[in-house]
Write a protein that holds these residues in place. Structure first.
Motif, PDB file in Angstrom:
ATOM      1  N   GLY A  83       0.813  -1.211   0.000  1.00  0.00           N
ATOM      2  CA  GLY A  83       0.000   0.000   0.000  1.00  0.00           C
ATOM      3  C   GLY A  83       0.848   1.263   0.000  1.00  0.00           C
ATOM      4  N   GLY A  84       1.907   1.243   0.830  1.00  0.00           N
ATOM      5  CA  GLY A  84       2.797   2.401   0.850  1.00  0.00           C
ATOM      6  C   GLY A  84       3.524   2.579  -0.471  1.00  0.00           C
ATOM      7  N   GLY A  85       3.960   1.477  -1.071  1.00  0.00           N
ATOM      8  CA  GLY A  85       4.637   1.561  -2.362  1.00  0.00           C
ATOM      9  C   GLY A  85       3.719   2.065  -3.463  1.00  0.00           C
ATOM     10  N   ALA A  86       2.434   1.625  -3.410  1.00  0.00           N
ATOM     11  CA  ALA A  86       1.480   2.082  -4.419  1.00  0.00           C
ATOM     12  C   ALA A  86       1.242   3.582  -4.310  1.00  0.00           C
ATOM     13  N   LEU A  87       1.091   4.098  -3.096  1.00  0.00           N
ATOM     14  CA  LEU A  87       0.896   5.544  -2.911  1.00  0.00           C
ATOM     15  C   LEU A  87       2.125   6.317  -3.362  1.00  0.00           C
ATOM     16  N   LEU A  88       3.302   5.805  -3.026  1.00  0.00           N
ATOM     17  CA  LEU A  88       4.533   6.484  -3.421  1.00  0.00           C
ATOM     18  C   LEU A  88       4.695   6.495  -4.939  1.00  0.00           C
ATOM     19  N   LEU A  89       4.348   5.400  -5.571  1.00  0.00           N
ATOM     20  CA  LEU A  89       4.447   5.317  -7.025  1.00  0.00           C
ATOM     21  C   LEU A  89       3.525   6.311  -7.713  1.00  0.00           C
ATOM     22  N   VAL A  90       2.292   6.395  -7.219  1.00  0.00           N
ATOM     23  CA  VAL A  90       1.337   7.348  -7.808  1.00  0.00           C
ATOM     24  C   VAL A  90       1.817   8.777  -7.603  1.00  0.00           C
ATOM     25  N   ALA A  91       2.353   9.074  -6.419  1.00  0.00           N
ATOM     26  CA  ALA A  91       2.816  10.435  -6.136  1.00  0.00           C
ATOM     27  C   ALA A  91       4.012  10.803  -7.024  1.00  0.00           C
ATOM     28  N   ILE A  92       4.956   9.924  -7.165  1.00  0.00           N
ATOM     29  CA  ILE A  92       6.136  10.209  -7.989  1.00  0.00           C
ATOM     30  C   ILE A  92       5.749  10.356  -9.458  1.00  0.00           C
ATOM     31  N   THR A  93       4.843   9.482  -9.921  1.00  0.00           N
ATOM     32  CA  THR A  93       4.405   9.544 -11.313  1.00  0.00           C
ATOM     33  C   THR A  93       3.691  10.853 -11.609  1.00  0.00           C
ATOM     34  N   ALA A  94       2.851  11.285 -10.676  1.00  0.00           N
ATOM     35  CA  ALA A  94       2.110  12.523 -10.899  1.00  0.00           C
ATOM     36  C   ALA A  94       3.005  13.753 -10.811  1.00  0.00           C
ATOM     37  N   ALA A  95       4.058  13.691 -10.004  1.00  0.00           N
ATOM     38  CA  ALA A  95       4.902  14.874  -9.788  1.00  0.00           C
ATOM     39  C   ALA A  95       6.020  15.006 -10.810  1.00  0.00           C
ATOM     40  N   PHE A  96       6.582  13.915 -11.278  1.00  0.00           N
ATOM     41  CA  PHE A  96       7.804  14.015 -12.074  1.00  0.00           C
ATOM     42  C   PHE A  96       7.699  13.417 -13.475  1.00  0.00           C
ATOM     43  N   ILE A 106      -2.859   1.533 -11.609  1.00  0.00           N
ATOM     44  CA  ILE A 106      -2.872   0.113 -11.975  1.00  0.00           C
ATOM     45  C   ILE A 106      -1.564  -0.557 -11.559  1.00  0.00           C
ATOM     46  N   ALA A 107      -0.442   0.128 -11.808  1.00  0.00           N
ATOM     47  CA  ALA A 107       0.853  -0.437 -11.413  1.00  0.00           C
ATOM     48  C   ALA A 107       0.940  -0.588  -9.897  1.00  0.00           C
ATOM     49  N   GLY A 108       0.369   0.378  -9.173  1.00  0.00           N
ATOM     50  CA  GLY A 108       0.374   0.286  -7.717  1.00  0.00           C
ATOM     51  C   GLY A 108      -0.464  -0.878  -7.212  1.00  0.00           C
ATOM     52  N   LEU A 109      -1.603  -1.135  -7.862  1.00  0.00           N
ATOM     53  CA  LEU A 109      -2.447  -2.261  -7.448  1.00  0.00           C
ATOM     54  C   LEU A 109      -1.766  -3.600  -7.726  1.00  0.00           C
ATOM     55  N   LEU A 110      -0.952  -3.637  -8.769  1.00  0.00           N
ATOM     56  CA  LEU A 110      -0.239  -4.883  -9.071  1.00  0.00           C
ATOM     57  C   LEU A 110       0.738  -5.264  -7.970  1.00  0.00           C
ATOM     58  N   LEU A 111       1.184  -4.267  -7.201  1.00  0.00           N
ATOM     59  CA  LEU A 111       2.088  -4.570  -6.097  1.00  0.00           C
ATOM     60  C   LEU A 111       1.425  -5.457  -5.043  1.00  0.00           C
ATOM     61  N   PHE A 112       0.092  -5.382  -4.951  1.00  0.00           N
ATOM     62  CA  PHE A 112      -0.623  -6.197  -3.957  1.00  0.00           C
ATOM     63  C   PHE A 112      -0.653  -7.675  -4.335  1.00  0.00           C
ATOM     64  N   LEU A 113      -0.288  -7.991  -5.585  1.00  0.00           N
ATOM     65  CA  LEU A 113      -0.278  -9.390  -5.985  1.00  0.00           C
ATOM     66  C   LEU A 113       0.802 -10.183  -5.256  1.00  0.00           C
ATOM     67  N   ILE A 114       1.885  -9.500  -4.862  1.00  0.00           N
ATOM     68  CA  ILE A 114       2.975 -10.206  -4.184  1.00  0.00           C
ATOM     69  C   ILE A 114       2.540 -10.715  -2.812  1.00  0.00           C
TER      70      ILE A 114
END
Length: 208
Positions: A83-96, A106-114
């Motif tokens: 969950g933390g990685g998904a939020l961080l990924l969305v934030a970095i993608t939106a900012a940079f 979608i990429a963040g949700l895929l992290l939950f598959l692990i």
């Protein structure tokens, strides 16, 4: 009294039918015999068609004393990190980056598959103690069940690392008295000492 063979009317004291000579049955005896036969039929059988009583099936399976799975502590921690990685990924993608935020979600949700994979894997492994045996069920695609009679267990050991001791779980090592001498490990279970005590008590009951 009527004859059951020819239906001729006879006196109440007659023993043989005056018409056909057949021996007459007393009505009282016939009535009692019919009642006794009815008593032999169970309430389930009394109906338009009576069937023979079926013996009650007896459950021969041993009673389950405990049934546990390996701890899900690491799985829960994995969900938190995902969950933390998904939020961080969305934030970095939106900012940079100029990538659409939908793809980042979608990429963040895929992290939950692990952690979900390890969650299913842990739930499919189960240790069950019955009155006479220790059963180990495991496997994702193909299931494998091992059954160890309690009378063949020589020793029970609790093994914990420093991390396991701090988090309240550990391994339960069972020394098998079979020809191969293989040890069975109930890995990463909660309160291993508590379950070891239950196992030892049940082994002592069988020895009596």
């Amino acid at each position: 009294m009527f004859c059951t063979q020819c239906a001729a009317d006879n006196s109440e004291t007659a023993i043989y039918c005056r018409k056909c000579g057949a021996m007459l049955e007393k009505e009282e005896e016939t009535r009692v015999a019919a009642r006794n036969r009815g008593d032999l039929v169970s309430p389930v059988e009394k109906g338009p068609i009576a069937t023979k009583a079926r013996p009650r099936e007896v459950d021969e399976r041993d009673a389950v004393i405990f049934s546990i799975c390996p701890t899900l502590l690491f799985v829960k921690l994995g969900y938190v990190l995902a969950g933390g990685g998904a939020l961080l990924l969305v934030a970095i993608t939106a900012a940079f980056t100029t990538i659409a935020s939908g793809w980042a979600v979608i990429a963040g949700l895929l992290l939950f598959l692990i952690p979900a994979f390890y969650h299913i894997k842990q739930k499919l492994k189960r240790y069950t103690l019955t009155e006479t045996s220790l059963e180990i069920d495991e496997g994702l695609i193909s299931r494998r069940t091992r059954n160890l009679p309690l009378r063949r267990i020589q020793d029970v050991t609790v093994s914990t690392t420093i991390t396991q001791r701090l988090l309240g779980f550990g391994d339960l090592v069972v020394d098998n008295a079979s020809d191969d001498g293989e040890k069975i490990t109930l890995g990463n279970i909660n309160r291993p000492r508590h379950h070891a005590d239950i196992l030892l008590r049940q082994m002592k009951r069988l020895e009596k």
